[in-house]
Design an enzyme around this catalytic site. Structure first.
Site, PDB file in Angstrom:
ATOM      1  N   GLY A  92       8.119  -4.094   8.386  1.00 35.11           N
ATOM      2  CA  GLY A  92       9.196  -4.486   7.480  1.00 35.11           C
ATOM      3  C   GLY A  92      10.567  -4.266   8.078  1.00 35.11           C
ATOM      4  O   GLY A  92      11.572  -4.742   7.557  1.00 35.11           O
ATOM      5  N   ASP A 252      -1.975   2.928   6.892  1.00 40.25           N
ATOM      6  CA  ASP A 252      -1.106   2.078   7.726  1.00 40.25           C
ATOM      7  C   ASP A 252      -0.395   2.902   8.796  1.00 40.25           C
ATOM      8  O   ASP A 252       0.233   2.346   9.690  1.00 40.25           O
ATOM      9  CB  ASP A 252      -0.081   1.316   6.871  1.00 40.25           C
ATOM     10  CG  ASP A 252       0.708   2.229   5.956  1.00 40.25           C
ATOM     11  OD1 ASP A 252       0.090   2.910   5.125  1.00 40.25           O
ATOM     12  OD2 ASP A 252       1.941   2.288   6.088  1.00 40.25           O
TER      13      ASP A 252
END
Ligand code: AMP
Ligand code: MG
Length: 497
Positions: A92, A252
């Site tokens: 991101g 993650d």
């Protein structure tokens, strides 16, 4: 552009199908300036350190210009965050510029972190504040110097722009380097979509890139599971042995090659307390020091889940094979943990009750809230000889308010040393190499961050320099080995995203 390319890119992840990422250019920043460059890492990567620190080099590391041969992408992944499922995360605020072949032909990702929004930014701005970048630089490089597998920091750059967090803060970009950034969450993304083709491609890719010998085994996906479980067990045992608390062990952030990745709310424990939690968002202590091995196993169970369709066409057989590997985690972890702590105690031989000796020491520390790092380091000064009495143990004893328990433990430790066959010098060297004098103590990291927020990078440079040689006694650096004074203590850390 220079005649010689700054990077000699040789990209592989960007050659996978575009379901694995989105092509994404970094977003330019106002006025890049250097915070810190890692010459030693540049050498490992076979990069020209001078060229990288020139204006055109810094412009590339800031994302303002794209180096020749780069193929910038933001990778997609999913993950369990604090146990809750997030079907799509992804880079991101980072882009992978490309890969280079370093010394020994080892392949490394060159990633810019804080380089602007991507399709995976969700509500985020794609940027990073200088504080978290300085923390990641200092702590990840300290981990590398401690010998703990980790992503690395090649360069930190101030962007000249402000980012909005609780307050407005100076922005920064980190050039993060890793043998790869693939996570358990990368597999989970495709597993959740039942995209078995992509899962197979990713599995083949990881085996080919990181575990090439597994390609010739009977069942490569199962062999991969075993190999990753092994790496994670080793990694977390290493963390425990230096008192490192990751703080955000989401799937993650679980590397499939066993690297420490994501230095958000991480911190080193000062006083030994197995329940220690630093992360301000970890309200239930899910990622407390003592829970790290169990969480690693939980993360591996999620990894196993992803590989099930590839292990066997028969669901039951697949599950049974994977379950066996996951069930082996605690024993495997216990073994590597004990091996690390044996070394911390200067022991090389394996005796049945060694784990009790380790726990005995830790219990003494817990009872008296003694500094974990300094207690182990002080053992170095204690004579291992049984007739030494307690007079050679002043440094260790001085850490305790009551010495009864530790003196009785020292007696057991000395008795245990009687059967060791290595010379006293080599036992002492074993302890020195496994018991650092210098760790990135939270209050020191905080001081470096506070100064960096005022564009004073000197404390960061000094701290990083001391931490680059954590096992040697460094004259003049004594204050870096001291625990925080009560007024300096840092009780919580923040993701700072
Ligand atoms: P982390 O907590 O750092 O592991 O991040 C979890 C997810 O949030 C990842 O997908 C990150 O890329 C994303 N993320 C974190 N901070 C930001 C930000 N400032 N802007 C955009 N995405 C972010
Ligand atoms: Mg992360």
């Amino acid at each position: 552009m220079n005649d010689h390319p700054v990077f000699d890119f040789d990209n592989s992840y960007a050659k996978l199908p575009d379901t694995f990422y989105t092509r994404q250019q970094p977003t330019a920043v106002s006025s890049p300036s250097l915070i810190k460059f890692n010459d030693e890492l540049a050498k490992l990567l076979k990069l020209d350190a001078a060229a990288m620190q020139s204006d055109s080099g810094l412009s590339m590391l800031a994302g303002n210009t794209i180096p020749d041969g780069a193929d910038p992408i933001a990778a997609v992944y999913a993950g369990h965050q604090f146990g809750g499922w997030a079907p799509q995360l992804g880079d991101g605020r980072a882009v992978l510029l490309g890969e280079v072949l370093g010394q020994g032909n080892e392949r490394y990702d060159i990633q810019l972190k804080g380089s602007g929004p991507t399709p995976y930014s969700r509500q985020g701005d794609g940027r990073a504040a200088v504080g978290p970048i300085v923390r990641e630089y200092i702590v990840s490089e300290a981990m590398a110097a401690l010998g703990v597998p980790t992503t690395r920091a090649l360069c930190a750059i101030a962007t000249g722009d402000l980012v909005r967090r609780e307050t407005m803060q100076p922005g920064a970009i980190l050039t993060r380097v890793a043998q790869s950034h693939v996570r358990v969450g990368s597999f989970q993304f495709f597993a959740a979509r039942r995209d078995h083709g992509a899962l197979k491609q990713l599995t083949d890719y990881i085996i080919n890139r990181h575990y090439p010998t597994l390609a010739d085994t009977d069942n490569p996906p199962l062999a991969l599971l075993k190999a990753v479980v092994d790496k994670q067990a080793q990694l977390v045992a290493h963390w425990q042995s230096v008192g490192f608390i990751h703080g955000v062990m989401n799937t993650d952030n679980a590397s499939v090659i066993g690297l420490t990745i994501d230095y958000g709310p991480c911190a080193f424990m000062d006083a030994y307390n197995p329940e220690t939690v630093f992360s301000s968002i970890d309200h239930h202590g899910r990622y407390a020091y003592q829970n790290q091995p169990g969480i690693a196993q939980w993360n591996m169970a999620n990894f196993a889940q992803c590989l099930l369709p590839l292990i066997d066409n028969d669901d039951e057989k697949s599950l049974a094979a994977a379950q066996e590997v996951i069930d082996s985690f605690p024993a495997q972890f216990a073994q590597v943990y004990l091996a690390r702590f044996r070394h911390k105690l200067g022991l090389s031989l394996e005796e049945a009750d060694d784990i009790k000796l380790v726990s005995g020491f830790l219990d003494c520390l817990a009872e008296d809230k003694v500094d974990f790092t300094n207690a182990f380091r002080s053992l170095l000064l204690c004579s291992v000889e049984s007739d030494a009495g307690t007079d050679k143990a002043d440094a260790l004893q001085s850490l305790f308010s009551s010495t009864q328990a530790i003196n009785s433990w020292l007696e057991q430790w000395r008795t245990r040393h009687e059967i060791e066959t290595n010379s006293i010098e080599s036992r002492s060297e074993l302890m020195r190499r496994n018991n650092p004098a210098y760790i990135p103590r939270n209050h020191l990291v905080q001081k470096a961050i506070t100064a960096a927020e005022q564009q004073d990078y000197e404390p960061m440079h000094e701290l990083a320099s001391v931490l680059s040689d954590p096992h040697s006694k460094q004259p003049g650096a004594e204050q870096y080995a001291l625990p925080a004074k009560p007024e300096e203590e840092v009780k919580a850390t923040f993701c700072g995203t």
